[in-house]
Design a protein around this motif. Structure first.
Motif, PDB file in Angstrom:
ATOM      1  N   ILE A 116       0.835  -1.204   0.000  1.00  0.00           N
ATOM      2  CA  ILE A 116       0.000   0.000   0.000  1.00  0.00           C
ATOM      3  C   ILE A 116       0.868   1.251   0.000  1.00  0.00           C
ATOM      4  N   LEU A 117       1.921   1.243   0.804  1.00  0.00           N
ATOM      5  CA  LEU A 117       2.838   2.392   0.834  1.00  0.00           C
ATOM      6  C   LEU A 117       3.509   2.599  -0.520  1.00  0.00           C
ATOM      7  N   LEU A 118       3.758   1.497  -1.232  1.00  0.00           N
ATOM      8  CA  LEU A 118       4.353   1.601  -2.569  1.00  0.00           C
ATOM      9  C   LEU A 118       3.392   2.285  -3.541  1.00  0.00           C
ATOM     10  N   VAL A 119       2.137   1.843  -3.585  1.00  0.00           N
ATOM     11  CA  VAL A 119       1.191   2.461  -4.532  1.00  0.00           C
ATOM     12  C   VAL A 119       0.873   3.899  -4.128  1.00  0.00           C
ATOM     13  N   MET A 120       0.951   4.205  -2.841  1.00  0.00           N
ATOM     14  CA  MET A 120       0.749   5.594  -2.406  1.00  0.00           C
ATOM     15  C   MET A 120       1.896   6.481  -2.887  1.00  0.00           C
ATOM     16  N   SER A 121       3.104   5.921  -2.935  1.00  0.00           N
ATOM     17  CA  SER A 121       4.228   6.696  -3.473  1.00  0.00           C
ATOM     18  C   SER A 121       4.060   6.906  -4.979  1.00  0.00           C
ATOM     19  N   PHE A 122       3.500   5.907  -5.661  1.00  0.00           N
ATOM     20  CA  PHE A 122       3.213   6.054  -7.095  1.00  0.00           C
ATOM     21  C   PHE A 122       2.155   7.135  -7.308  1.00  0.00           C
ATOM     22  N   VAL A 244       4.450  14.853   2.895  1.00  0.00           N
ATOM     23  CA  VAL A 244       4.945  14.689   4.268  1.00  0.00           C
ATOM     24  C   VAL A 244       4.257  13.527   4.980  1.00  0.00           C
ATOM     25  N   SER A 245       2.926  13.439   4.855  1.00  0.00           N
ATOM     26  CA  SER A 245       2.185  12.372   5.533  1.00  0.00           C
ATOM     27  C   SER A 245       2.661  11.001   5.079  1.00  0.00           C
ATOM     28  N   HIS A 246       2.840  10.851   3.777  1.00  0.00           N
ATOM     29  CA  HIS A 246       3.270   9.560   3.248  1.00  0.00           C
ATOM     30  C   HIS A 246       4.691   9.230   3.676  1.00  0.00           C
ATOM     31  N   ILE A 247       5.579  10.214   3.658  1.00  0.00           N
ATOM     32  CA  ILE A 247       6.961   9.990   4.094  1.00  0.00           C
ATOM     33  C   ILE A 247       6.989   9.534   5.551  1.00  0.00           C
ATOM     34  N   CYS A 248       6.183  10.173   6.393  1.00  0.00           N
ATOM     35  CA  CYS A 248       6.105   9.768   7.810  1.00  0.00           C
ATOM     36  C   CYS A 248       5.591   8.332   7.935  1.00  0.00           C
ATOM     37  N   ALA A 249       4.562   7.989   7.151  1.00  0.00           N
ATOM     38  CA  ALA A 249       4.016   6.629   7.192  1.00  0.00           C
ATOM     39  C   ALA A 249       5.060   5.602   6.770  1.00  0.00           C
ATOM     40  N   VAL A 250       5.847   5.939   5.744  1.00  0.00           N
ATOM     41  CA  VAL A 250       6.911   5.036   5.282  1.00  0.00           C
ATOM     42  C   VAL A 250       7.957   4.843   6.384  1.00  0.00           C
ATOM     43  N   LEU A 251       8.365   5.930   7.020  1.00  0.00           N
ATOM     44  CA  LEU A 251       9.411   5.847   8.050  1.00  0.00           C
ATOM     45  C   LEU A 251       8.948   5.059   9.266  1.00  0.00           C
ATOM     46  N   VAL A 285       2.943   0.751  16.731  1.00  0.00           N
ATOM     47  CA  VAL A 285       3.119   2.180  16.435  1.00  0.00           C
ATOM     48  C   VAL A 285       2.516   2.603  15.091  1.00  0.00           C
ATOM     49  N   PRO A 286       2.803   1.907  13.963  1.00  0.00           N
ATOM     50  CA  PRO A 286       2.216   2.369  12.688  1.00  0.00           C
ATOM     51  C   PRO A 286       0.694   2.458  12.685  1.00  0.00           C
ATOM     52  N   PRO A 287      -0.049   1.428  13.161  1.00  0.00           N
ATOM     53  CA  PRO A 287      -1.514   1.569  13.153  1.00  0.00           C
ATOM     54  C   PRO A 287      -2.022   2.710  14.023  1.00  0.00           C
ATOM     55  N   MET A 288      -1.269   3.062  15.069  1.00  0.00           N
ATOM     56  CA  MET A 288      -1.693   4.146  15.948  1.00  0.00           C
ATOM     57  C   MET A 288      -1.363   5.513  15.343  1.00  0.00           C
ATOM     58  N   LEU A 289      -0.156   5.657  14.767  1.00  0.00           N
ATOM     59  CA  LEU A 289       0.300   6.963  14.295  1.00  0.00           C
ATOM     60  C   LEU A 289      -0.245   7.336  12.918  1.00  0.00           C
ATOM     61  N   ASN A 290      -0.499   6.366  12.058  1.00  0.00           N
ATOM     62  CA  ASN A 290      -0.966   6.691  10.694  1.00  0.00           C
ATOM     63  C   ASN A 290      -2.208   7.579  10.688  1.00  0.00           C
ATOM     64  N   PRO A 291      -3.274   7.223  11.411  1.00  0.00           N
ATOM     65  CA  PRO A 291      -4.446   8.120  11.393  1.00  0.00           C
ATOM     66  C   PRO A 291      -4.176   9.479  12.018  1.00  0.00           C
ATOM     67  N   ILE A 292      -3.298   9.525  13.024  1.00  0.00           N
ATOM     68  CA  ILE A 292      -2.957  10.811  13.651  1.00  0.00           C
ATOM     69  C   ILE A 292      -2.217  11.702  12.658  1.00  0.00           C
TER      70      ILE A 292
END
Length: 314
Positions: A116-122, A244-251, A285-292
């Motif tokens: 999903i993160l890959l297609v979001m970067s696309f 920015v949001s996507h970069i944070c999600a990737v990291l 952490v990812p499931p908690m921080l992504n929506p925030i």
């Protein structure tokens, strides 16, 4: 066949491990983990509700965000039963089949998140580098095909893992390191040859996470090159801000994932609490921080939240 039957009957369950190193603080830890679950589940449900109700968000970028939220809910619900059983109800036993099933879903959702993160970067690449073709490249049908492809890829990558484990004799201890079942944890327990399991695990990590991360990095190299060609500094910052949001999600996904892999492969003599902590960060952490992150950085979602919380007052 007789040996196989003996193997299955000799290990009918596994014992999950909570945090014996934190004796006396179990109640605080349980409360903290439950808080993380509540934030994660409610946050992702809220994101899905906002995208469904706000017609202006019915765009490819937010379709992918919806898929990410559904996947994060899957991660949370995959670990929740065994974590509650081990920490809240002092019932650390998990059946052999249930453990393999949980392991399948945890890794399935992890592989899916990477895709999903890959297609979001696309999506970000097309929106910034080819904005005039955005609506023709990312049509609803193509977005649906991309989502289905991610799910199919993840399923077929993870599907062999339970069967590769099931063929092995489990004659060592049946005590797991975590309060949920993970493949790197389970392959420590058989007394048979786990070379195939380890090699296949390494293969799917490289072919999925490795390839995905390289393609995400490539997309941002191309995005950066396109952004640097913009004359106005304000426009450059405005364009980069959409990423920015996507970069944070990737990291927050890849950094803990790489850390967990490194600890499992090269930190075998490190204390158990290090393995547990890294695994908790990776899964919680990812499931908690992504929506925030997306609620704070996405203007449309933020405005809808203001309307829901404050009514018509903005």
């Amino acid at each position: 066949m007789k040996s196989f039957g003996t193997n299955i009957s000799s290990t009918t369950s596994f014992t999950l491990t909570a945090f014996p190193e934190m004796e006396g603080l179990e109640h605080w830890l349980t409360a903290f983990l439950l808080l993380l679950y509540i934030i994660s589940i409610l946050g992702n449900i809220l994101i899905l509700f906002i995208i469904k109700e706000e017609h202006s968000l019915h765009q490819p970028m937010y379709y992918f965000l919806s898929l990410l939220s559904v996947n994060d809910l899957g991660v949370s619900f995959s670990t929740l039963p065994s974590v509650l059983a081990a920490l809240c109800f002092q019932a650390p036993e998990i059946a052999f089949g249930a453990c393999l099933t949980q392991m399948f879903f945890i890794h399935f959702f992890s592989w899916t998140e990477s895709g999903i993160l890959l297609v979001m970067s696309f999506d970000r690449y097309v929106a910034i580098c080819n904005p005039l073709r955005y609506s023709t490249v990312l049509t609803d049908i193509r977005v649906a095909h991309m989502g289905i492809s991610i799910i199919i890829r993840s399923f077929f990558m993870v599907f062999p893992l339970p069967f590769l484990l099931k063929r092995l004799p489990f004659c060592k201890t049946n005590v797991l390191t975590h309060s949920y079942c993970l493949h790197p944890d389970l392959i420590r327990l058989p007394c048979g040859d786990t070379t195939i399991n380890s090699m296949y695990g390494l293969f799917i990590v490289i072919s999925a996470f490795g390839v995905d991360s390289v393609l995400i990095l490539l997309s941002y190299v191309l995005i950066l090159r396109s952004v640097l060609a913009i004359a106005s500094k304000e426009e450059r910052l405005k364009t980069l801000n959409t990423c920015v949001s996507h970069i944070c999600a990737v990291l927050i996904f890849y950094v803990p994932m790489v850390s967990v892999s490194m600890v499992h492969r090269f930190g075998k003599h490190s204390p158990e609490y290090v393995h547990k902590f890294m695994s908790l960060v990776y899964l919680f952490v990812p499931p908690m921080l992504n929506p925030i992150i997306y609620s704070i950085k996405t203007k449309e979602i933020r405005k809808r939240l203001h309307k829901m919380l404050l009514g018509s007052r903005l």
